[in-house]
Design a protein around this motif. Structure first.
Motif, PDB file in Angstrom:
ATOM      1  N   GLY A   1      -6.509   3.584   2.537  1.00  0.00           N
ATOM      2  CA  GLY A   1      -7.449   2.567   2.067  1.00  0.00           C
ATOM      3  C   GLY A   1      -7.365   2.417   0.562  1.00  0.00           C
TER       4      GLY A   1
ATOM      5  N   LEU B   1      -4.748   3.173  -1.288  1.00  0.00           N
ATOM      6  CA  LEU B   1      -3.440   2.554  -1.565  1.00  0.00           C
ATOM      7  C   LEU B   1      -3.525   1.040  -1.355  1.00  0.00           C
ATOM      8  N   GLU B   2      -4.159   0.676  -0.235  1.00  0.00           N
ATOM      9  CA  GLU B   2      -4.290  -0.731   0.112  1.00  0.00           C
ATOM     10  C   GLU B   2      -5.080  -1.464  -0.987  1.00  0.00           C
TER      11      GLU B   2
ATOM     12  N   LEU C   1      -2.997  -1.729  -4.161  1.00  0.00           N
ATOM     13  CA  LEU C   1      -1.953  -2.754  -4.002  1.00  0.00           C
ATOM     14  C   LEU C   1      -2.544  -4.151  -4.155  1.00  0.00           C
ATOM     15  N   ARG C   2      -3.705  -4.336  -3.525  1.00  0.00           N
ATOM     16  CA  ARG C   2      -4.361  -5.639  -3.583  1.00  0.00           C
ATOM     17  C   ARG C   2      -4.676  -6.001  -5.046  1.00  0.00           C
TER      18      ARG C   2
ATOM     19  N   LEU D   1      -1.511  -6.763  -6.959  1.00  0.00           N
ATOM     20  CA  LEU D   1      -0.980  -8.053  -6.524  1.00  0.00           C
ATOM     21  C   LEU D   1      -1.792  -9.198  -7.153  1.00  0.00           C
TER      22      LEU D   1
ATOM     23  N   ILE E   1       5.312  -3.472  -8.681  1.00  0.00           N
ATOM     24  CA  ILE E   1       4.247  -3.156  -7.718  1.00  0.00           C
ATOM     25  C   ILE E   1       4.828  -2.371  -6.539  1.00  0.00           C
ATOM     26  N   VAL E   2       5.971  -2.828  -6.055  1.00  0.00           N
ATOM     27  CA  VAL E   2       6.623  -2.121  -4.948  1.00  0.00           C
ATOM     28  C   VAL E   2       6.937  -0.686  -5.366  1.00  0.00           C
TER      29      VAL E   2
ATOM     30  N   ALA F   1       3.783   1.265  -5.274  1.00  0.00           N
ATOM     31  CA  ALA F   1       3.380   1.487  -3.882  1.00  0.00           C
ATOM     32  C   ALA F   1       4.227   2.570  -3.231  1.00  0.00           C
TER      33      ALA F   1
ATOM     34  N   ARG G   1      -1.102  -0.782   8.337  1.00  0.00           N
ATOM     35  CA  ARG G   1      -2.012  -1.375   7.356  1.00  0.00           C
ATOM     36  C   ARG G   1      -1.302  -1.701   6.046  1.00  0.00           C
ATOM     37  N   THR G   2      -0.346  -0.885   5.665  1.00  0.00           N
ATOM     38  CA  THR G   2       0.315  -1.104   4.370  1.00  0.00           C
ATOM     39  C   THR G   2       1.589  -1.944   4.494  1.00  0.00           C
TER      40      THR G   2
ATOM     41  N   PHE H   1       1.583  -5.644   3.325  1.00  0.00           N
ATOM     42  CA  PHE H   1       1.551  -5.785   1.862  1.00  0.00           C
ATOM     43  C   PHE H   1       2.952  -5.648   1.283  1.00  0.00           C
ATOM     44  N   LEU H   2       3.615  -4.598   1.733  1.00  0.00           N
ATOM     45  CA  LEU H   2       4.967  -4.357   1.207  1.00  0.00           C
ATOM     46  C   LEU H   2       5.911  -5.477   1.617  1.00  0.00           C
TER      47      LEU H   2
ATOM     48  N   LEU I   1       5.364  -8.389  -0.632  1.00  0.00           N
ATOM     49  CA  LEU I   1       5.898  -8.111  -1.973  1.00  0.00           C
ATOM     50  C   LEU I   1       7.412  -8.236  -1.997  1.00  0.00           C
ATOM     51  N   VAL I   2       8.050  -7.650  -0.986  1.00  0.00           N
ATOM     52  CA  VAL I   2       9.519  -7.675  -0.971  1.00  0.00           C
ATOM     53  C   VAL I   2      10.029  -9.103  -0.803  1.00  0.00           C
TER      54      VAL I   2
END
Lengths: 112, 133
Positions: free
Chosen positions: A15, A17-18, A21-22, A25, A96-97, A100, B7-8, B11-12, B15-16
């Protein structure tokens, strides 16, 4: 209308991490939007500058060559700006990647 | 620990996918622009070669530079574009010579020559972009 925000449970690393990331982004999208707007303004300004040059030389011999050349000059200018902006977008996204993947790897190591 | 990749992963994935922007810009914007403008710049360089009166192997070398730049633009290959960029000063020199010659002959005005120089300069920027990976 009130906007509901959810704070990730610190016991839920995915959560967190999510959420991170959000946030990253959203920042990247904001930066990209600002950058694109700036690029559009620069191209518009350049176009106006070249149009002013054409207006100043109207009537010179070979004026039609100048019109064609300026059209291409503006096209090239805009294309290069787009290319550089796209590279900047890629750089932002890859950072960002990278974050992550680094954070994800730490979670994985912790889970082992 | 529940890592829940479901869940992740989205997102990845987003992004990619987004990170392909520069490849798309190169292929869909920069390269087509270079291909549209090159024939005009090429004509300027060829006129300059003719105006210079260069002959023999020098003329052949000058035409080889034109062919190299044309190949770089046609292929979009960064390596060929790098080679073409190295030879760019030769092409630029001939184009400039052609502009000067045309102004002297009264075919074009100095302001028109400035416009032709602007196109030449911006084409160089396109080539430079294509040369960088």
């Amino acid at each position: 209308m009130t906007e509901t925000t959810t704070t990730p449970d610190s016991n839920d690393p995915v959560g967190v991490l999510e959420s991170d990331l959000r946030r990253l982004l959203e920042t990247a999208i904001g930066e990209t939007g600002e950058s694109l707007a700036k690029d559009a303004a620069v191209v518009a300004s350049y176009t106006a500058q070249r149009a002013a040059h054409l207006a100043a030389i109207a009537g010179q011999p070979g004026f039609e060559f100048a019109v064609a050349a300026e059209r291409s000059a503006v096209l090239a200018f805009a294309a290069v700006r787009v290319g550089h902006e796209a590279r900047a977008i890629d750089a932002r996204v890859w950072s960002i990647v990278d974050v992550a993947l680094t954070v994800g790897a730490r979670f994985l190591l912790a889970a082992v | 620990m529940n890592l829940a990749p479901r869940r992740t992963a989205p997102f990845l994935a987003i992004l990619v996918l987004a990170a392909c922007a520069s490849g798309r810009a190169r292929q869909d914007v920069v390269l087509p622009a270079a291909r549209v403008i090159w024939p005009e710049v090429r004509a300027d360089v060829l006129r300059g070669i003719d105006a210079s009166g260069v002959a023999g192997s020098d003329r052949h070398d000058a035409h080889q530079v034109v062919i190299l730049i044309g190949t770089a633009v046609a292929s979009g290959n960064a390596g060929i574009a790098t080679s073409a960029l190295r030879e760019w000063p030769v092409a630029k020199g001939y184009a400039e010579l052609g502009f000067t010659h045309r102004v002297s002959a009264g075919e074009i005005g100095e302001g028109v020559a400035q416009s032709l120089r602007e196109r030449l300069s911006n084409f160089h920027d396109l080539l430079q972009f294509l040369a960088s990976p």
